[in-house]
Structure formats: structure tokens, C-alpha cells
Write a protein that holds these residues in place. Structure first.
Motif, PDB file in Angstrom:
ATOM      1  N   GLY A  52       0.975  -1.174   0.201  1.00 18.82           N
ATOM      2  CA  GLY A  52       0.055   0.062   0.039  1.00 18.82           C
ATOM      3  C   GLY A  52       1.032   1.299   0.105  1.00 18.82           C
ATOM      4  O   GLY A  52       0.221   2.406   0.101  1.00 18.82           O
ATOM      5  N   TRP A  53       2.209   1.136  -0.057  1.00 15.66           N
ATOM      6  CA  TRP A  53       3.130   2.307  -0.408  1.00 15.66           C
ATOM      7  C   TRP A  53       3.778   2.575  -1.615  1.00 15.66           C
ATOM      8  O   TRP A  53       4.178   1.517  -2.383  1.00 15.66           O
ATOM      9  N   PRO A  54       3.663   3.639  -2.168  1.00 18.57           N
ATOM     10  CA  PRO A  54       3.005   4.827  -1.684  1.00 18.57           C
ATOM     11  C   PRO A  54       1.523   4.894  -1.743  1.00 18.57           C
ATOM     12  O   PRO A  54       1.075   4.561  -2.760  1.00 18.57           O
ATOM     13  N   PRO A  55       0.884   5.701  -0.635  1.00 18.68           N
ATOM     14  CA  PRO A  55      -0.449   5.442  -0.729  1.00 18.68           C
ATOM     15  C   PRO A  55      -1.271   6.240  -1.911  1.00 18.68           C
ATOM     16  O   PRO A  55      -2.085   5.640  -2.509  1.00 18.68           O
ATOM     17  N   ALA A  56      -0.796   7.211  -2.284  1.00 21.76           N
ATOM     18  CA  ALA A  56      -1.267   7.912  -3.443  1.00 21.76           C
ATOM     19  C   ALA A  56      -1.446   7.145  -4.736  1.00 21.76           C
ATOM     20  O   ALA A  56      -2.267   7.074  -5.508  1.00 21.76           O
ATOM     21  N   TYR A  57      -0.146   6.344  -5.116  1.00 19.73           N
ATOM     22  CA  TYR A  57       0.069   5.513  -6.221  1.00 19.73           C
ATOM     23  C   TYR A  57      -0.774   4.048  -6.258  1.00 19.73           C
ATOM     24  O   TYR A  57      -1.678   3.848  -6.918  1.00 19.73           O
ATOM     25  N   ALA A  58      -0.914   3.543  -4.866  1.00 18.57           N
ATOM     26  CA  ALA A  58      -1.715   2.550  -4.396  1.00 18.57           C
ATOM     27  C   ALA A  58      -3.038   2.775  -4.710  1.00 18.57           C
ATOM     28  O   ALA A  58      -3.854   2.028  -5.498  1.00 18.57           O
ATOM     29  N   GLU A  59      -3.511   4.002  -4.188  1.00 21.06           N
ATOM     30  CA  GLU A  59      -4.980   4.407  -4.413  1.00 21.06           C
ATOM     31  C   GLU A  59      -5.371   4.491  -5.903  1.00 21.06           C
ATOM     32  O   GLU A  59      -6.334   4.117  -6.305  1.00 21.06           O
ATOM     33  N   ALA A  61      -3.976   3.350  -8.529  1.00 22.35           N
ATOM     34  CA  ALA A  61      -3.623   2.206  -9.188  1.00 22.35           C
ATOM     35  C   ALA A  61      -4.871   1.097  -8.925  1.00 22.35           C
ATOM     36  O   ALA A  61      -5.138  -0.091  -9.557  1.00 22.35           O
ATOM     37  N   GLY A  62      -5.380   1.434  -7.682  1.00 23.90           N
ATOM     38  CA  GLY A  62      -6.505   0.365  -6.990  1.00 23.90           C
ATOM     39  C   GLY A  62      -5.652  -1.023  -6.953  1.00 23.90           C
ATOM     40  O   GLY A  62      -6.545  -1.804  -6.926  1.00 23.90           O
ATOM     41  N   ASN A  63      -4.733  -0.764  -6.234  1.00 23.77           N
ATOM     42  CA  ASN A  63      -3.842  -1.977  -6.052  1.00 23.77           C
ATOM     43  C   ASN A  63      -2.789  -1.794  -4.925  1.00 23.77           C
ATOM     44  O   ASN A  63      -1.997  -0.638  -5.133  1.00 23.77           O
ATOM     45  N   PRO A  88      -4.650  -2.173 -18.283  1.00 20.72           N
ATOM     46  CA  PRO A  88      -3.759  -1.952 -17.231  1.00 20.72           C
ATOM     47  C   PRO A  88      -3.345  -0.552 -17.017  1.00 20.72           C
ATOM     48  O   PRO A  88      -2.358  -0.252 -16.170  1.00 20.72           O
ATOM     49  N   PHE A  89      -4.184   0.420 -17.840  1.00 20.28           N
ATOM     50  CA  PHE A  89      -4.105   1.860 -17.416  1.00 20.28           C
ATOM     51  C   PHE A  89      -4.864   2.246 -16.128  1.00 20.28           C
ATOM     52  O   PHE A  89      -5.780   1.456 -15.970  1.00 20.28           O
ATOM     53  N   PHE A  90      -4.523   3.430 -15.717  1.00 19.24           N
ATOM     54  CA  PHE A  90      -5.158   3.967 -14.725  1.00 19.24           C
ATOM     55  C   PHE A  90      -5.169   5.642 -14.753  1.00 19.24           C
ATOM     56  O   PHE A  90      -4.093   5.800 -15.337  1.00 19.24           O
ATOM     57  N   ARG A  91      -5.971   6.199 -14.040  1.00 15.89           N
ATOM     58  CA  ARG A  91      -5.894   7.658 -14.164  1.00 15.89           C
ATOM     59  C   ARG A  91      -5.646   8.349 -12.851  1.00 15.89           C
ATOM     60  O   ARG A  91      -6.752   8.819 -12.145  1.00 15.89           O
ATOM     61  N   PRO A  92      -4.456   8.634 -12.435  1.00  9.97           N
ATOM     62  CA  PRO A  92      -4.414   9.387 -11.036  1.00  9.97           C
ATOM     63  C   PRO A  92      -4.669  10.631 -11.191  1.00  9.97           C
ATOM     64  O   PRO A  92      -5.174  11.306 -12.434  1.00  9.97           O
ATOM     65  N   VAL A  93      -5.291  11.304 -10.228  1.00  4.55           N
ATOM     66  CA  VAL A  93      -6.019  12.595 -10.143  1.00  4.55           C
ATOM     67  C   VAL A  93      -4.875  13.863  -9.796  1.00  4.55           C
ATOM     68  O   VAL A  93      -5.445  15.155  -9.824  1.00  4.55           O
ATOM     69  N   TRP A  94      -3.590  13.782  -9.721  1.00  7.38           N
ATOM     70  CA  TRP A  94      -2.998  14.840  -9.264  1.00  7.38           C
ATOM     71  C   TRP A  94      -2.518  15.721 -10.651  1.00  7.38           C
ATOM     72  O   TRP A  94      -2.033  16.770 -10.449  1.00  7.38           O
ATOM     73  N   PHE A  95      -2.605  15.394 -11.920  1.00  7.02           N
ATOM     74  CA  PHE A  95      -2.567  16.148 -13.064  1.00  7.02           C
ATOM     75  C   PHE A  95      -3.695  15.699 -13.991  1.00  7.02           C
ATOM     76  O   PHE A  95      -3.827  14.516 -14.079  1.00  7.02           O
TER      77      PHE A  95
END
Length: 134
Positions: A52-59, A61-63, A88-95
Motif C-alpha cells: 500500500g505504499w506509496p498510498p497515492a499510487y496504490a489508491e 492504481a487500485g492495487n 492495465p491503465f489508470f488515471r491518477p488525479v494529481w494532473f
């Protein structure tokens, strides 16, 4: 602070072959993982998610991991493609223009090279991006 798993050397080598082949790119150790920068702009970042670390990436990616992910940037027009909203793609929210990709044995390295190159061209100064054969 606990030791976090590094990017596997074989993957780092492949990413370096792509990224460092682009004009004026610098590889840097990031706060976690490794990033590639042009003109002080991060156009690719590899991170190992573990426990679960780093939490921003784990969240994002949902993994909780272990999972190796690569983030990069794309022009807004490309982000509407349905493939970027499913594994296998995901969309982080930070940009608004950031995309993540989970890397594994099935990863298509030709596609990864194309996406990294597109990310580079989206962020590099025009004079550098014009030097890239796309």
C-alpha cells in the motif's frame, strides 16, 4: 523508515533505453522510484507499489502491490481513448493529463516506448521535441 523495493534492474534498463535515447533527458532518483526529466519536467516516473505504499499510487492504481507502475503525460485529446480508463491503465488525479500503466510480463514494450515518446514530446521544449522521430 522501512526500505521499499526498488525498480527491478531489468525494467529500469528497458526504461532507460527508451528515455535516455531522447534529447537532453536526465534520469533522477525521485522521492520514490525513478523519474526521467527534460527541461525540469518529469515526463515518465516508475514506482514500485508495495504493501500500500506509496498510498497515492496504490489508491490511483487500485492495487496495494506488489505492483510496478509507470506514469506519463499525454495530450488532452488522447485521454478520451477508452483504453486509458481500463486496466492495465489508470488515471491518477494529481494532473489532468497524467496516465498510469501497470507493468508486468505482458506489457507491450513497443507501446510503452510510443507512450513515453509522446509524453516527452508533450512536455519538452518545441526545439527538442522537433528532434524526435515519431
Amino acid at each position: 523508515m522501512a526500505e521499499h523495493p526498488p525498480i527491478p534492474a531489468s525494467i529500469l534498463s528497458r526504461l532507460n533505453a527508451i528515455c535516455l535515447g531522447l534529447p537532453e533527458v536526465v534520469e533522477e532518483s525521485a522521492w520514490t522510484g525513478t523519474r526521467w526529466v527534460v527541461a525540469k519536467k518529469n515526463f515518465a516516473h516508475a514506482v514500485m507499489i508495495h504493501d500500500g505504499w506509496p498510498p497515492a499510487y496504490a489508491e490511483a492504481a487500485g492495487n496495494a502491490g506488489p505492483l510496478l507502475v509507470l506514469t506519463f503525460r499525454l495530450p488532452a485529446a488522447r485521454l478520451t481513448a477508452p483504453k486509458f480508463s481500463r486496466p492495465p491503465f489508470f488515471r491518477p488525479v494529481w494532473f489532468a493529463n497524467i496516465v498510469g500503466l501497470a507493468l508486468d510480463a505482458r506489457s507491450d514494450w513497443d507501446e510503452i516506448a510510443d507512450l513515453i515518446t509522446e509524453s516527452y514530446c508533450a512536455l519538452a521544449p518545441k526545439k527538442l521535441s522537433a528532434l524526435v522521430d515519431r
